[in-house]
Scaffold this motif. Structure first.
Motif, short mmCIF file in Angstrom:
data_model
loop_
_atom_site.label_atom_id
_atom_site.label_comp_id
_atom_site.label_asym_id
_atom_site.label_seq_id
_atom_site.Cartn_x
_atom_site.Cartn_y
_atom_site.Cartn_z
N GLU A 1 0.83 -1.21 0.00
CA GLU A 1 0.00 0.00 0.00
C GLU A 1 0.86 1.26 0.00
O GLU A 1 0.46 2.30 -0.49
CB GLU A 1 -0.91 0.03 1.24
CG GLU A 1 -2.16 -0.80 1.11
CD GLU A 1 -3.06 -0.35 -0.04
OE1 GLU A 1 -3.72 0.68 0.10
OE2 GLU A 1 -3.09 -1.03 -1.08
N ASP B 1 3.44 1.55 -1.68
CA ASP B 1 4.10 1.59 -2.99
C ASP B 1 5.53 1.04 -2.99
O ASP B 1 6.30 1.33 -3.91
CB ASP B 1 4.13 3.01 -3.59
CG ASP B 1 2.75 3.51 -3.95
OD1 ASP B 1 1.95 2.72 -4.48
OD2 ASP B 1 2.47 4.69 -3.67
N GLY C 1 8.22 16.26 -14.88
CA GLY C 1 7.38 16.74 -13.79
C GLY C 1 7.79 16.28 -12.40
O GLY C 1 7.08 16.52 -11.43
N MET D 1 5.39 10.32 -4.86
CA MET D 1 4.13 9.62 -5.12
C MET D 1 4.30 8.46 -6.09
O MET D 1 3.35 7.73 -6.37
CB MET D 1 3.10 10.61 -5.69
CG MET D 1 2.71 11.69 -4.70
SD MET D 1 1.60 12.91 -5.40
CE MET D 1 2.71 14.14 -6.02
N THR D 2 5.54 8.29 -6.60
CA THR D 2 5.77 7.26 -7.61
C THR D 2 5.43 5.87 -7.09
O THR D 2 5.73 5.52 -5.96
CB THR D 2 7.24 7.27 -8.06
OG1 THR D 2 7.63 8.61 -8.30
CG2 THR D 2 7.43 6.44 -9.32
N GLY D 3 4.85 5.07 -7.95
CA GLY D 3 4.48 3.71 -7.59
C GLY D 3 5.52 2.68 -7.99
O GLY D 3 6.72 2.92 -7.88
N LYS E 1 8.15 16.35 -3.15
CA LYS E 1 6.72 16.35 -2.82
C LYS E 1 6.40 15.51 -1.59
O LYS E 1 5.34 14.91 -1.49
CB LYS E 1 5.90 15.91 -4.05
CG LYS E 1 6.28 16.67 -5.32
CD LYS E 1 5.49 16.28 -6.54
CE LYS E 1 6.22 16.75 -7.81
NZ LYS E 1 5.56 16.33 -9.05
N ASP F 1 5.79 16.71 1.09
CA ASP F 1 4.78 17.41 1.87
C ASP F 1 3.38 16.85 1.59
O ASP F 1 2.41 17.23 2.21
CB ASP F 1 4.81 18.92 1.59
CG ASP F 1 4.89 19.27 0.11
OD1 ASP F 1 5.52 18.51 -0.65
OD2 ASP F 1 4.33 20.29 -0.30
N GLY F 2 3.29 15.94 0.64
CA GLY F 2 2.02 15.26 0.40
C GLY F 2 1.82 14.15 1.41
O GLY F 2 2.58 14.03 2.38
N ASP F 3 0.79 13.33 1.19
CA ASP F 3 0.57 12.25 2.14
C ASP F 3 0.88 10.87 1.55
O ASP F 3 0.46 9.85 2.06
CB ASP F 3 -0.86 12.30 2.71
CG ASP F 3 -1.92 12.22 1.64
OD1 ASP F 3 -1.57 12.03 0.46
OD2 ASP F 3 -3.11 12.36 1.98
N ALA F 4 1.65 10.86 0.45
CA ALA F 4 2.09 9.57 -0.09
C ALA F 4 3.07 8.96 0.90
O ALA F 4 3.86 9.65 1.53
CB ALA F 4 2.76 9.76 -1.44
N GLY G 1 7.92 20.97 -0.26
CA GLY G 1 7.03 22.09 -0.54
C GLY G 1 7.42 22.76 -1.84
O GLY G 1 8.44 22.44 -2.43
N GLU G 2 6.59 23.70 -2.27
CA GLU G 2 6.86 24.37 -3.53
C GLU G 2 7.78 25.57 -3.37
O GLU G 2 8.30 26.10 -4.33
CB GLU G 2 5.54 24.81 -4.17
CG GLU G 2 4.68 23.65 -4.62
CD GLU G 2 3.51 24.10 -5.48
OE1 GLU G 2 3.74 24.47 -6.63
OE2 GLU G 2 2.38 24.09 -4.97
N ASP H 1 0.48 -1.21 -10.53
CA ASP H 1 -0.05 -0.21 -9.58
C ASP H 1 -1.56 -0.30 -9.36
O ASP H 1 -2.20 0.70 -9.03
CB ASP H 1 0.30 1.22 -10.02
CG ASP H 1 1.76 1.55 -9.77
OD1 ASP H 1 2.25 1.25 -8.68
OD2 ASP H 1 2.41 2.09 -10.69
N ASN I 1 -3.63 17.21 0.28
CA ASN I 1 -3.67 17.30 1.75
C ASN I 1 -3.49 18.75 2.24
O ASN I 1 -3.38 18.98 3.43
CB ASN I 1 -2.61 16.38 2.37
CG ASN I 1 -1.20 16.74 1.95
OD1 ASN I 1 -1.00 17.38 0.94
ND2 ASN I 1 -0.23 16.34 2.74
N THR J 1 2.70 7.24 -13.51
CA THR J 1 3.68 6.66 -12.60
C THR J 1 3.21 6.71 -11.14
O THR J 1 3.85 6.14 -10.27
CB THR J 1 5.03 7.42 -12.66
OG1 THR J 1 4.81 8.78 -12.34
CG2 THR J 1 5.67 7.29 -14.02
N ASN K 1 -1.18 6.50 -3.82
CA ASN K 1 -1.61 7.81 -3.37
C ASN K 1 -2.65 8.42 -4.33
O ASN K 1 -3.45 9.27 -3.93
CB ASN K 1 -0.40 8.74 -3.23
CG ASN K 1 -0.74 10.04 -2.55
OD1 ASN K 1 -0.68 11.10 -3.14
ND2 ASN K 1 -1.14 9.95 -1.28
#
Ligand SMILES: Nc1nc2c(ncn2[C@@H]2O[C@H](COP(=O)(O)OP(=O)(O)OP(=O)(O)O)[C@@H](O)[C@H]2O)c(=O)[nH]1
Ligand SMILES: Nc1nc2c(ncn2[C@@H]2O[C@H](COP(=O)(O)OP(=O)(O)OP(=O)(O)O)[C@@H](O)[C@H]2O)c(=O)[nH]1
Ligand SMILES: [Mg+2]
Ligand SMILES: [Mg+2]
Lengths: 305, 307
Positions: A40, A42, A110, A222-224, A247, A249-252, A274-275, B48, B197, B230, B234
């Motif tokens: 889960e 990743d 990106g 966030m990459t899987g 990134k 700061d996300g919740d991944a 953060g940005e 995924d 978030n 990718t 999440n």
């Protein structure tokens, strides 16, 4: 958020306890919860398999079987293994003994290369260095403008010139560093797919002309599952020296960090959180381990309190 | 231009560890045995799809295997394909325009391909005979407006924009106004990447949608959540939160020209019933395709194209 995995392990072990003493089979069964949690998060499927093999070898020992809190004993082993895998000390960006230090930022589209280039320039300046940025992404619309705007904010010069190739731009960067007495050159490269033979060749050519002291693979947290394939492919063709995770700061959960580390052995050197340009931090293996297991928020909360 | 399936296959065949080869080696000429479920599970996880979708797919597959008792591994693979296709659903017509003007909003986390897709969509819709305008409501990221303006030039479409730091809702408002005043068919509004978030940023997005809706009843008519192929698990949480904030109507799955399979879009569809409208297969104007469940599933499973 309470740690979901601990909770699940607690329940599982409790159910088992009701039948009497814990057995090795019970522990193996409980590790399936760990497996699910890692998937889960990743962590790559194959990496999970190998990792669990190591955890299992330790977890079927007496410590866990006789512990009053086997769930926590298991978690501790998992966490220890995670931390060990991800390196137990903070890795830094190395400076060449003979300046200028050349740093390439590479990675998929990106991922956060341009932002990380400017953030790193800012960080190094605060450490007393004199960085210079090179805008070597000649493909993406407004990529050069983007770097210029960011560089302006931190007052770091950007080397750019119309209708030059990325190789030529790297050369220009090197020349400019001499002229301007800069000791670090950070080269922001275009995003590219690891299977894009031409563009991977372009990076090889750049590195052949202006060799990297650090070549950092920028990876989105966030990459899987694909993270492993990407990192392996970049490493196969380029002398990567480390990873920047962005990134966060996300919740991944950021299982990609674990996967990449296990498969390529590359250290994670920095994380983007953060940005804004000050949102760059050294990588903390301990915190990453907690995060992958879903305990990250707690740690951060404690630190902020 | 190559078909949907072929475009997706390109990325996969470029890599030695492609699922296609693996699965062919796995099932080629072999008899089915239940131990092969583990291998199928691995393939699904590595695309995924995530625990929930994988479990649900394998449950249904087991059911069908019990019913039809196939002998060859290939037949089981084909059953798997059928199960997966039946779980997906394409948008009947992602090009459909409702509302005059129709207002489309591009949303998603950072760096997924919103701006690029906005440009591709503008060009595509123009080529289909519609009059289109773009709105640069990402006033936050460095040179975001310049980036969209370049796409506007490529697509031959005007771009409404303001200075960096301007109120994004104001730009969205201006865009809708311009589209109405000029009697255009469609306005595609780009927004800044934001992590789901961050509550204040999600509220800002909600405000953009509300302002647009006040100016043009029923707008935004489409809210495209742009998901990077990718992305791992999440993506599910991203979709959930964006859905709550702005009522996402469709997904654009970008960067399928790489080796990532974007299985999280499958999981999102499973969990939230959001259909996939388009896929991005490159960085050029033309690298956008409507979603085809059959071709997509075949590509995930490394199968051959149907004849
Ligand atoms: N929240 C957050 N956003 C980030 C972080 N790092 C980068 N971003 C954002 O991610 C997006 C992409 O960042 P870029 O720096 O443009 O990425 P890139 O790798 O240079 O992209 P290409 O040049 O197109 O390949 C932008 O919206 C950035 O603001 C981070 O640590 N946290
Ligand atoms: N290979 C590939 N690259 C893509 C695709 N779509 C977008 N990109 C690239 O991905 C990077 C990010 O695209 P953007 O359109 O800037 O993404 P965004 O979501 O607008 O980013 P932010 O506004 O910073 O959040 C750029 O380098 C694009 O060229 C695609 O389908 N395939
Ligand atoms: Mg860039
Ligand atoms: Mg954008």
């Amino acid at each position: 958020m309470f740690d979901a995995l601990t909770e699940k392990l607690q329940q599982t072990f409790k159910r088992m306890r009701n039948k009497g003493r814990l057995t090795e089979a019970d522990v193996k069964e409980a590790l399936r919860e760990v497996r699910l949690a890692l998937l889960e998060a990743d962590v790559n499927f194959k990496v999970v398999r190998e990792f669990l093999g190591r955890v299992e070898a330790r977890a079927v020992g007496q410590d866990v079987l006789e512990s009053l809190t086997p769930d926590q004993a298991v978690i501790r082993i998992v966490r220890d293994e995670l931390i060990q895998l991800m390196g137990s000390h903070v890795e830094r960006v190395h400076m060449a003994s003979n300046p200028p230090t050349v740093i390439y930022m590479v990675g998929l589209q990106g991922a956060g290369k341009t932002t990380a280039s400017a953030k790193l320039a800012r960080m190094l300046r605060h450490q007393g260095r004199q960085p210079l940025l090179v805008a070597a992404d000649i493909y993406r619309p407004a990529a050069i403008d983007q770097l210029k705007v960011l560089a302006d904010k931190i007052q770091v010069p950007v080397v750019t010139e119309p209708s030059k190739t990325p190789v030529e731009l790297a050369e220009l960067g090197k020349a400019a560093s001499r002229r301007m007495a800069k000791d670090v050159i950070i080269i922001d490269t275009a995003g590219r797919l690891h299977v894009d033979d031409d563009l991977m060749g372009e990076l090889e050519a750049m590195n052949a002309r202006i060799p990297a002291n650090e070549m950092l693979l920028v990876v989105d947290a966030m990459t899987g599952q694909d993270a492993v394939r990407v990192a392996e492919a970049f490493k196969e063709r380029l002398p990567l020296t480390g990873v920047v995770m962005t990134k966060l700061d996300g919740d991944a959960r950021g299982g990609a960090a674990l996967s990449i580390r296990e498969v390529t052995q590359l250290p994670i050197k920095l994380v983007g959180s953060g940005e804004k340009l000050e949102d760059l931090e050294p990588f903390n293996p301990d915190r990453m381990a907690s995060r992958i297991l879903g305990m990250g928020d707690i740690l951060t909360l404690i630190e902020k309190a | 231009m190559a078909g949907f399936f072929e475009r997706l296959r390109q990325g996969m065949t470029k890599t030695r560890t492609g699922l296609g080869d693996k699965i062919r080696a796995l099932v080629g000429g072999r008899q089915w045995s239940d131990s092969l479920y583990d291998d199928l599970e691995e393939i699904l996880y590595e695309a995924d799809l995530g625990a929930q979708a994988v479990e649900s797919i394998l449950d249904q597959l087991r059911q069908r295997v019990r019913e039809s008792r196939p002998e060859r591994a290939e037949d089981v693979l084909d059953l798997l394909r059928q199960v997966m296709v039946s779980m997906l659903e394409s948008m009947p017509n992602p090009y459909e325009l409702t509302g005059t003007p129709a207002i489309w909003l591009m949303v998603g986390v950072n760096g997924t391909g919103k701006t690029t897709t906005a440009g591709k969509l503008a060009e595509r819709m123009k080529r289909r005979g519609h009059s289109v305008i773009l709105g640069a409501a990402d006033t936050f990221r460095a040179a975001a407006a310049e980036q969209l303006m370049e796409w506007g030039r490529r697509a031959g479409v005007d771009v409404v924009h303001q200075v960096e730091g301007a109120d994004p809702a104001a730009v969205a408002f201006d865009t809708v106004r311009a589209a109405s005043a000029r009697k255009l068919d469609l306005a595609v509004i780009d927004t800044a990447g934001r992590l789901h978030n961050k509550a204040h940023l999600m509220q800002e997005l909600g405000k953009i949608a509300r302002v647009v809706g006040r100016e043009c009843p029923g707008a935004p008519h489409q809210v495209w959540l742009v998901i990077d192929a990718t992305t791992g698990q999440n993506g599910l949480e991203q979709a959930r939160v964006f859905q709550e904030a702005v009522n996402v109507t469709g997904i654009v799955l970008t960067k399928l020209d790489g080796t990532a399979k974007g299985g999280v879009a499958f999981a999102i569809h499973q969990a939230l019933n959001i259909p996939i409208g388009f896929v991005g297969v490159g960085e050029k104007l033309d690298d956008l395709m409507t979603f085809d469940p059959e071709g997509y599933v075949r590509a995930i499973l490394g199968m051959e194209e149907p004849h």
